[in-house]
Structure formats: structure tokens, C-alpha cells
Write an enzyme that holds these catalytic residues in place. Structure first.
Site, PDB file in Angstrom:
ATOM      1  N   TRP A 257      29.615  35.713  91.549  1.00  0.00           N
ATOM      2  CA  TRP A 257      29.178  35.181  90.252  1.00  0.00           C
ATOM      3  C   TRP A 257      29.143  36.274  89.191  1.00  0.00           C
ATOM      4  O   TRP A 257      28.204  36.361  88.403  1.00  0.00           O
ATOM      5  CB  TRP A 257      27.801  34.509  90.383  1.00  0.00           C
ATOM      6  CG  TRP A 257      27.717  33.562  91.531  1.00  0.00           C
ATOM      7  CD1 TRP A 257      26.951  33.680  92.638  1.00  0.00           C
ATOM      8  CD2 TRP A 257      28.467  32.344  91.691  1.00  0.00           C
ATOM      9  NE1 TRP A 257      27.161  32.630  93.494  1.00  0.00           N
ATOM     10  CE2 TRP A 257      28.085  31.791  92.940  1.00  0.00           C
ATOM     11  CE3 TRP A 257      29.420  31.687  90.914  1.00  0.00           C
ATOM     12  CZ2 TRP A 257      28.632  30.601  93.412  1.00  0.00           C
ATOM     13  CZ3 TRP A 257      29.963  30.502  91.395  1.00  0.00           C
ATOM     14  CH2 TRP A 257      29.562  29.970  92.626  1.00  0.00           C
TER      15      TRP A 257
ATOM     16  N   GLU B 222      20.620  34.774  85.587  1.00  0.00           N
ATOM     17  CA  GLU B 222      19.499  35.741  85.525  1.00  0.00           C
ATOM     18  C   GLU B 222      18.257  35.214  86.234  1.00  0.00           C
ATOM     19  O   GLU B 222      17.131  35.437  85.803  1.00  0.00           O
ATOM     20  CB  GLU B 222      19.139  36.090  84.056  1.00  0.00           C
ATOM     21  CG  GLU B 222      20.301  36.353  83.140  1.00  0.00           C
ATOM     22  CD  GLU B 222      21.069  37.619  83.458  1.00  0.00           C
ATOM     23  OE1 GLU B 222      20.978  38.082  84.606  1.00  0.00           O
ATOM     24  OE2 GLU B 222      21.771  38.120  82.585  1.00  0.00           O
TER      25      GLU B 222
END
Length: 391
Positions: free
Chosen positions: A164, A370
Site C-alpha cells: 500500500w 494513516e
């Protein structure tokens, strides 16, 4: 958007220099970013030239020291720049946020010699960064990462894979977290790895529902060697560096979410003002006005929260809880706002002729990046109640 274009947001900026900076950003977004956004996203084109322009305009290193090519701007200003760019094209704003995150470790924990050697090119637009923490089996549980760093004198060899990775395969440098010691968070070290290092390769980009102009790919490290001068911080300090970087990175994602939500609201306002049903403008219907009011309120609440967290950061005060709250609220609100924007446009909202459907597809990932929003709730709970206990 409205017939005369999106209305500028009333910005809370601390200095005249910041106001001039924001005017530059708005002009750049209007001329360079917004006009090509829909076409390039549909074609999966990454706007590398825009990032070069951001660098030469002094926008790639806003929160970092001027002596190394940064802008010496507070986070309060930097985040509002991100929001403005996100309203024009999320690929650009998120790319800037990821690049800033990639520079964080070196800027905050590097030696003076490392900063002088590497930061000017990283902040000046010549180089684009990527941040390599997640792995195929270590996403939310980042402390369990398996990528291994083995030391032999003044040289480190890295082996493993990262997943990712925004800018994977096109980045000029990668901030890589790897296990150099025992299991757990204390055995992780950070490294600055050149994008052209022998043994570093990228898998084909992921096929995604949105942000098609922003490449996301797995990164393979097969015997990648770097000298000890590219180690960031002390051995075993990497996980602490990663957590500190993520606190700041979450504020970047929050600001991006508010920017996309604002663009969706502007699109809905323009559509309702220009369309008539039952002999009157759609904007006259009270039920639709209530939806707009809720959307605008959610946007302002998110903006106020990310700015509060940014000001805590700028003052040198703890802001981890507030960063998690901002990321959670802003991205959840943006998801709801974009859904409502599609609904307000009716059938037109479901077509690619209007940007509302693109905003909806793009904003979803901000609830995942995040740290997922479930992880944000865990962080907030830990600040409120302390760590969970297990029998």
C-alpha cells in the site's frame, strides 16, 4: 461548481506571508490542478509536473526549516494549503501529504550532516518521496513488520516487502521501516533508501476504486544495501519515529478530507441553484437546504478540529489524541458529505459527467490511510482510559 467557480474559504492565517502563500496556492490550483483533474484521474495519469511546480514554488517543504530548503511555515498554514489543493484534486494534495510524511524522519531525527546532504533536494522539487511502513501482513499492527535489516559493519542489507505504498514505483526515495533487532516495536530501525537502489522493485500498481492518478504498489526489497549514513535516528528507534510521523500525517489526511468535502458541497450548491423543479429552484426546497446545512456544519467542525490539533503541534504541546480525533471526524464527515452531494444531484450525481461521484470514490480511502478509523478510536480510548488490560 458554482457558475463563478468555488467560493474561497475564509482562512484563519497567522501572517501576511501566509495570506500571500495561500493566494499563490489558489492560483496554482485554478490554473494547473483543477482543469485537468477529471481527465487525468479517469486516464490514471500521475501529475508529476505539478509536483515539480509545487517544489519550485516552495510548497513541497512548507513545515520544514528554511535552512534546508523548507518554508518554515507552521502546521496551521501547511494544512490549509493541503485542504485547498485537495478541493482541486485529491491526488495532488495526498501526494504532498505523503511526501511531507516521507521527509519527516530525516527532518526531525536525522543528523545535521544528513539534513544538509539530503533535505534540500527532497524539499526543493527534484525528488518525490514515499513512506514504507505497512506490509502485506502488518497493516494496523505495524509493530509486527517482517522486513529485515541486517548490519555488516558500515553497511545494511534490507530484505522484505512493503504494501500500500503511495508513489510506489515512481518515488525517488523511500523512508523504509525495517526490523533490525528483536520482535516488537523496539527492534525497528528507519532508513532512507534511494528509489534506484539495486534490488528495489515495485509490483504493478493496485487497481483502485478511486485516486487512479496516484499509484499505489507493493515494494520489494531483495538484498538492497545502504550505508549506515542512511540510517535515520538510532538503531531500534524506528517505531517511535514512525508513530511521531503518523501523528502529523493524520492531520494531513484530515485536511485533505475537509478539502474534498468542501468541493462536494460547492458542487451541490451550484447544481441546486441552477436547476428548477415544480416551477421553482431546487435550492428553495427546505428539505434540501437542511441537507446543505448539515454538510456545511460537518465541514466547519472538521476544519476547526484539525486547526486546533495543528496549533497544539505548533506550540510544542502533545497532540496525538487530537490528531486521531481530527482524522476520525474529518474523514467520516467527508464520507457523509460526498454521499449527500451525490444524492442532491440525483441521477446526475451518479454519472461521471459531474465530479460528485469521483469525490465519493476518492474520499473512502481517507478512512483507511494513516491508520483506519477503528484504530483512531483505539488511540483516543487509550488517551482517555489508558491501555487495555488483558488477563
Amino acid at each position: 461548481m458554482r457558475p463563478d467557480g468555488p467560493q474561497p474559504v475564509e482562512r484563519q492565517l497567522p501572517t501576511d506571508e501566509a495570506h500571500e502563500l495561500m493566494a499563490l496556492v489558489r492560483d496554482l490550483a485554478r490554473r494547473e490542478v483543477r482543469p485537468r483533474a477529471a481527465e487525468e484521474e479517469d486516464a490514471g495519469v500521475f501529475p508529476r509536473g505539478v509536483f515539480t511546480t509545487l517544489g519550485t514554488s516552495g510548497l513541497l517543504g512548507l513545515p520544514y526549516p528554511q535552512e534546508y530548503g523548507g518554508g518554515d511555515q507552521p502546521y496551521e498554514v501547511y494544512l490549509q494549503v493541503l485542504e485547498e489543493l485537495a478541493a482541486a484534486r485529491l491526488t495532488v494534495a495526498m501526494g504532498l501529504s505523503v511526501h511531507t510524511l516521507s521527509c519527516f524522519g530525516l527532518a526531525e531525527y536525522g543528523t545535521k550532516e544528513q539534513r544538509e546532504q539530503y533535505l534540500p533536494a527532497m524539499l526543493g522539487g527534484q525528488l518525490l518521496g514515499a513512506y514504507c511502513l505497512s506490509e502485506p501482513n502488518a497493516g494496523s499492527d505495524a509493530a509486527s513488520l517482517r522486513t529485515r535489516a541486517t548490519r555488516d559493519g558500515a553497511t545494511w542489507t534490507l530484505n522484505g516487502g512493503k504494501a500500500w505504498i503511495t508513489h510506489g514505483g515512481i518515488a525517488d526515495f523511500y523512508t523504509v521501516l525495517a526490523r533490525s533487532g528483536a520482535e516488537g516495536p523496539r527492534g525497528i530501525t528507519a532508513f532512507l533508501v534511494p528509489g534506484d537502489a539495486a534490488g528495489l522493485s515495485a509490483a504493478p500498481p493496485e487497481r483502485k476504486m478511486g485516486l487512479k492518478g496516484s499509484p499505489t504498489a507493493q515494494i520489494h526489497l531483495d538484498g538492497v544495501t545502504v550505508d549506515d549514513g542512511r540510517r535515520i535516528g538510532e538503531e531500534g528507534q524506528g517505531f517511535g519515529i514512525a508513530l511521531a510521523a503518523l501523528d502529523s500525517g493524520r492531520l494531513g489526511i484530515a485536511a485533505c478530507a475537509v478539502g474534498v468535502a468542501q468541493a462536494a458541497l460547492d458542487e451541490a450548491l451550484a447544481f441546486l441553484a441552477g436547476r428548477r423543479q415544480f416551477g421553482r429552484p431546487l435550492s428553495d426546497f427546505q428539505g434540501l437546504r437542511f441537507m446543505l446545512a448539515d454538510m456545511a456544519t460537518a465541514i466547519e467542525a472538521g476544519r476547526a478540529l484539525y486547526l486546533t490539533a495543528a496549533r497544539l503541534r505548533d506550540a510544542g504541546r502533545p497532540f496525538s489524541k487530537e490528531a486521531a480525533m481530527a482524522k476520525l471526524l474529518c474523514t467520516d464527515n467527508a464520507m457523509k458529505v460526498t454521499i449527500d452531494a451525490v444524492q442532491l444531484l440525483g441521477g446526475y450525481g451518479y454519472t461521471a459527467d459531474f465530479p460528485a461521484e469521483r469525490y465519493l470514490r476518492e474520499v473512502k480511502v481517507l478512512q483507511i490511510l494513516e491508520g483506519t478509523n477503528q484504530i483512531q478510536r483505539m488511540i483516543i480510548g487509550r488517551h482517555l482510559l489508558g491501555p487495555e488490560t488483558r488477563a
